[in-house]
Scaffold this motif. Structure first.
Motif, PDB file in Angstrom:
ATOM      1  N   GLY A  81       1.075  -1.012  -0.059  1.00  0.00           N
ATOM      2  CA  GLY A  81      -0.110  -0.026  -0.155  1.00  0.00           C
ATOM      3  C   GLY A  81       0.804   1.327  -0.055  1.00  0.00           C
ATOM      4  O   GLY A  81       0.601   2.323  -0.700  1.00  0.00           O
ATOM      5  N   ILE A  82       2.015   1.211   0.994  1.00  0.00           N
ATOM      6  CA  ILE A  82       2.709   2.392   0.923  1.00  0.00           C
ATOM      7  C   ILE A  82       3.524   2.567  -0.428  1.00  0.00           C
ATOM      8  O   ILE A  82       3.563   3.752  -0.971  1.00  0.00           O
ATOM      9  CB  ILE A  82       3.516   2.180   1.991  1.00  0.00           C
ATOM     10  N   GLY A  83       4.067   1.410  -0.903  1.00  0.00           N
ATOM     11  CA  GLY A  83       4.848   1.470  -2.037  1.00  0.00           C
ATOM     12  C   GLY A  83       4.132   1.875  -3.356  1.00  0.00           C
ATOM     13  O   GLY A  83       4.556   2.782  -4.036  1.00  0.00           O
ATOM     14  N   LEU A  84       2.711   1.318  -3.525  1.00  0.00           N
ATOM     15  CA  LEU A  84       1.843   1.836  -4.598  1.00  0.00           C
ATOM     16  C   LEU A  84       1.453   3.346  -4.303  1.00  0.00           C
ATOM     17  O   LEU A  84       1.707   4.031  -5.417  1.00  0.00           O
ATOM     18  CB  LEU A  84       0.902   0.858  -4.548  1.00  0.00           C
ATOM     19  N   ALA A  85       1.203   3.775  -3.246  1.00  0.00           N
ATOM     20  CA  ALA A  85       0.932   5.014  -2.978  1.00  0.00           C
ATOM     21  C   ALA A  85       1.813   6.150  -3.344  1.00  0.00           C
ATOM     22  O   ALA A  85       1.700   7.270  -3.817  1.00  0.00           O
ATOM     23  CB  ALA A  85       0.285   5.347  -1.599  1.00  0.00           C
ATOM     24  N   LEU A  86       3.218   5.739  -2.982  1.00  0.00           N
ATOM     25  CA  LEU A  86       4.317   6.762  -2.999  1.00  0.00           C
ATOM     26  C   LEU A  86       5.174   6.392  -4.258  1.00  0.00           C
ATOM     27  O   LEU A  86       6.137   7.280  -4.440  1.00  0.00           O
ATOM     28  CB  LEU A  86       5.149   6.727  -1.831  1.00  0.00           C
ATOM     29  N   LYS A  87       4.712   5.298  -4.816  1.00  0.00           N
ATOM     30  CA  LYS A  87       5.444   5.002  -6.079  1.00  0.00           C
ATOM     31  C   LYS A  87       6.963   4.333  -5.671  1.00  0.00           C
ATOM     32  O   LYS A  87       8.022   5.125  -6.247  1.00  0.00           O
ATOM     33  CB  LYS A  87       5.426   5.811  -7.299  1.00  0.00           C
ATOM     34  N   LYS A  88       7.128   3.655  -4.629  1.00  0.00           N
ATOM     35  CA  LYS A  88       8.349   3.423  -3.907  1.00  0.00           C
ATOM     36  C   LYS A  88       8.607   1.905  -4.230  1.00  0.00           C
ATOM     37  O   LYS A  88       7.677   1.298  -4.040  1.00  0.00           O
ATOM     38  CB  LYS A  88       8.400   3.649  -2.537  1.00  0.00           C
ATOM     39  N   PRO A  89       9.685   1.326  -4.444  1.00  0.00           N
ATOM     40  CA  PRO A  89       9.879   0.086  -4.703  1.00  0.00           C
ATOM     41  C   PRO A  89       9.933  -0.832  -3.169  1.00  0.00           C
ATOM     42  O   PRO A  89      10.047  -0.225  -2.282  1.00  0.00           O
ATOM     43  CB  PRO A  89      11.188  -0.204  -5.232  1.00  0.00           C
ATOM     44  N   VAL A  90       9.727  -2.067  -3.318  1.00  0.00           N
ATOM     45  CA  VAL A  90       9.465  -3.031  -1.968  1.00  0.00           C
ATOM     46  C   VAL A  90      10.923  -4.055  -2.165  1.00  0.00           C
ATOM     47  O   VAL A  90      11.115  -4.359  -3.263  1.00  0.00           O
ATOM     48  CB  VAL A  90       8.405  -3.732  -1.858  1.00  0.00           C
ATOM     49  N   VAL A  91      11.536  -4.146  -1.210  1.00  0.00           N
ATOM     50  CA  VAL A  91      12.392  -5.048  -0.904  1.00  0.00           C
ATOM     51  C   VAL A  91      12.020  -6.132  -0.214  1.00  0.00           C
ATOM     52  O   VAL A  91      11.969  -5.962   1.069  1.00  0.00           O
ATOM     53  CB  VAL A  91      13.886  -4.403  -0.324  1.00  0.00           C
ATOM     54  N   SER A  92      12.293  -7.502  -0.552  1.00  0.00           N
ATOM     55  CA  SER A  92      11.439  -8.505   0.238  1.00  0.00           C
ATOM     56  C   SER A  92      12.695  -9.052   1.028  1.00  0.00           C
ATOM     57  O   SER A  92      14.098  -9.519   0.273  1.00  0.00           O
ATOM     58  CB  SER A  92      10.910  -9.592  -0.766  1.00  0.00           C
ATOM     59  N   VAL A  93      12.824  -9.372   2.240  1.00  0.00           N
ATOM     60  CA  VAL A  93      13.908  -9.619   3.012  1.00  0.00           C
ATOM     61  C   VAL A  93      13.281 -11.214   3.759  1.00  0.00           C
ATOM     62  O   VAL A  93      12.441 -10.837   4.652  1.00  0.00           O
ATOM     63  CB  VAL A  93      14.445  -8.639   4.105  1.00  0.00           C
ATOM     64  N   PRO A  94      14.007 -12.260   3.099  1.00  0.00           N
ATOM     65  CA  PRO A  94      13.410 -13.437   4.006  1.00  0.00           C
ATOM     66  C   PRO A  94      13.420 -13.489   5.518  1.00  0.00           C
ATOM     67  O   PRO A  94      14.450 -12.782   6.063  1.00  0.00           O
ATOM     68  CB  PRO A  94      14.504 -14.542   3.415  1.00  0.00           C
ATOM     69  N   THR A  95      12.395 -13.504   6.232  1.00  0.00           N
ATOM     70  CA  THR A  95      12.394 -13.523   7.592  1.00  0.00           C
ATOM     71  C   THR A  95      13.523 -13.781   8.221  1.00  0.00           C
ATOM     72  O   THR A  95      14.156 -13.324   9.350  1.00  0.00           O
ATOM     73  CB  THR A  95      11.053 -14.062   7.975  1.00  0.00           C
ATOM     74  N   LEU A  96      14.101 -14.963   7.886  1.00  0.00           N
ATOM     75  CA  LEU A  96      14.897 -15.842   8.689  1.00  0.00           C
ATOM     76  C   LEU A  96      16.329 -15.170   8.574  1.00  0.00           C
ATOM     77  O   LEU A  96      17.429 -15.182   9.436  1.00  0.00           O
ATOM     78  CB  LEU A  96      15.044 -17.159   8.425  1.00  0.00           C
ATOM     79  N   GLU A  97      16.723 -14.527   7.344  1.00  0.00           N
ATOM     80  CA  GLU A  97      17.864 -13.668   7.009  1.00  0.00           C
ATOM     81  C   GLU A  97      17.844 -12.510   8.145  1.00  0.00           C
ATOM     82  O   GLU A  97      18.908 -12.227   8.524  1.00  0.00           O
ATOM     83  CB  GLU A  97      17.861 -13.410   5.683  1.00  0.00           C
ATOM     84  N   GLY A  98      16.651 -11.688   8.125  1.00  0.00           N
ATOM     85  CA  GLY A  98      16.584 -10.801   8.996  1.00  0.00           C
ATOM     86  C   GLY A  98      16.972 -11.175  10.305  1.00  0.00           C
ATOM     87  O   GLY A  98      17.620 -10.273  10.976  1.00  0.00           O
TER      88      GLY A  98
END
Length: 236
Positions: A81-98
């Motif tokens: 929602g934030i990314g679409l509204a602000l035209k910002k990319p999303v970075v998927s971080v695997p939970t276990l890596e985080g």
């Protein structure tokens, strides 16, 4: 570069803003409130306290899974929602890596474990090499005995962390034969700050995606899906 980090994959809900040098603001709670109640207010708070407008964020880093199905959906919908509204990319971080990156100064094998219920844990095996998080065994849902057996082949001390420690501590203490330790409580749970820092690294590696393309990593089917399949089998 400024990154908004979000983690609602487990019991902890966390939001943070970071740049290349600092964790500018972080808000983390573990009070059993639903993430639908806490996540957006937390993001609003870190934005307000950081003095950085959401429009100034360069990307959103999200703990993409595995984890709680409900928590992952809430986090994913929020990031999208934030990314679409602000035209910002999303970075998927695997939970276990985080989660593993929380103890990135540990000189040995890092084994995050999250309670996956049904006598399983979400887990993976990691190690730091010259400042980089290296995945030795991909994240998966397995019995605790299976991951302990896999860890036996490494001749290094192992650190366990994650909410699965609380459930599996007795089993580990009784049955794990290698040298090990548990992460201290202030480093043992998910943190949006770690997700944001890894998100910055992965962004610079070209791993960002359009917000519309982001999908959570579930690893296995939800309880509702399993129950539906069981009902269909009985009808056949």
């Amino acid at each position: 570069m400024k990154i908004l980090g979000i983690d609602s994959s487990g019991l902890v809900a966390s939001a943070a803003i970071a740049d290349e040098k600092n964790i500018i603001a972080e808000f983390t709670v573990n009070n059993k409130q639903t993430h639908s109640q806490t996540l957006l207010p937390m993001i609003e708070k870190v934005v307000d306290m950081s003095g950085i407008e959401l429009e100034q964020i360069d990307a959103i880093a999200i703990a993409a899974g595995p984890g709680s199905f409900t928590g992952l959906r809430i986090g994913s919908a929020t990031a999208k929602g934030i990314g679409l509204a602000l035209k910002k990319p999303v970075v998927s971080v695997p939970t276990l890596e985080g989660l593993a990156y929380r103890v990135s100064v540990f000189d040995g094998i890092i084994c995050p474990i999250m309670d996956a219920r049904r006598n399983q844990v979400y887990t993976g095996i990691y190690k730091m090499d010259k400042g980089n998080l290296v995945c030795l065994s991909e994240q998966k849902a397995v019995d605790i005995h299976e991951i302990m057996e896999e860890l036996e082949k490494y001749d290094e001390k192992v650190i366990f962390l994650g909410d699965g420690v609380e459930v599996q501590r007795e089993t580990i203490e009784k049955e794990f034969k290698k040298e090990y330790c548990f992460a201290p409580i202030h480093l043992s749970k998910q943190s949006a700050a770690a997700v944001a820092v890894l998100g910055d690294i992965y962004f610079n590696q070209g791993k960002a995606e359009d917000a519309a393309e982001h999908k959570p990593i579930y690893l296995r089917k939800s309880q509702a899906e399993r129950e539906r399949e069981e009902r269909l089998k009985k009808q056949d």
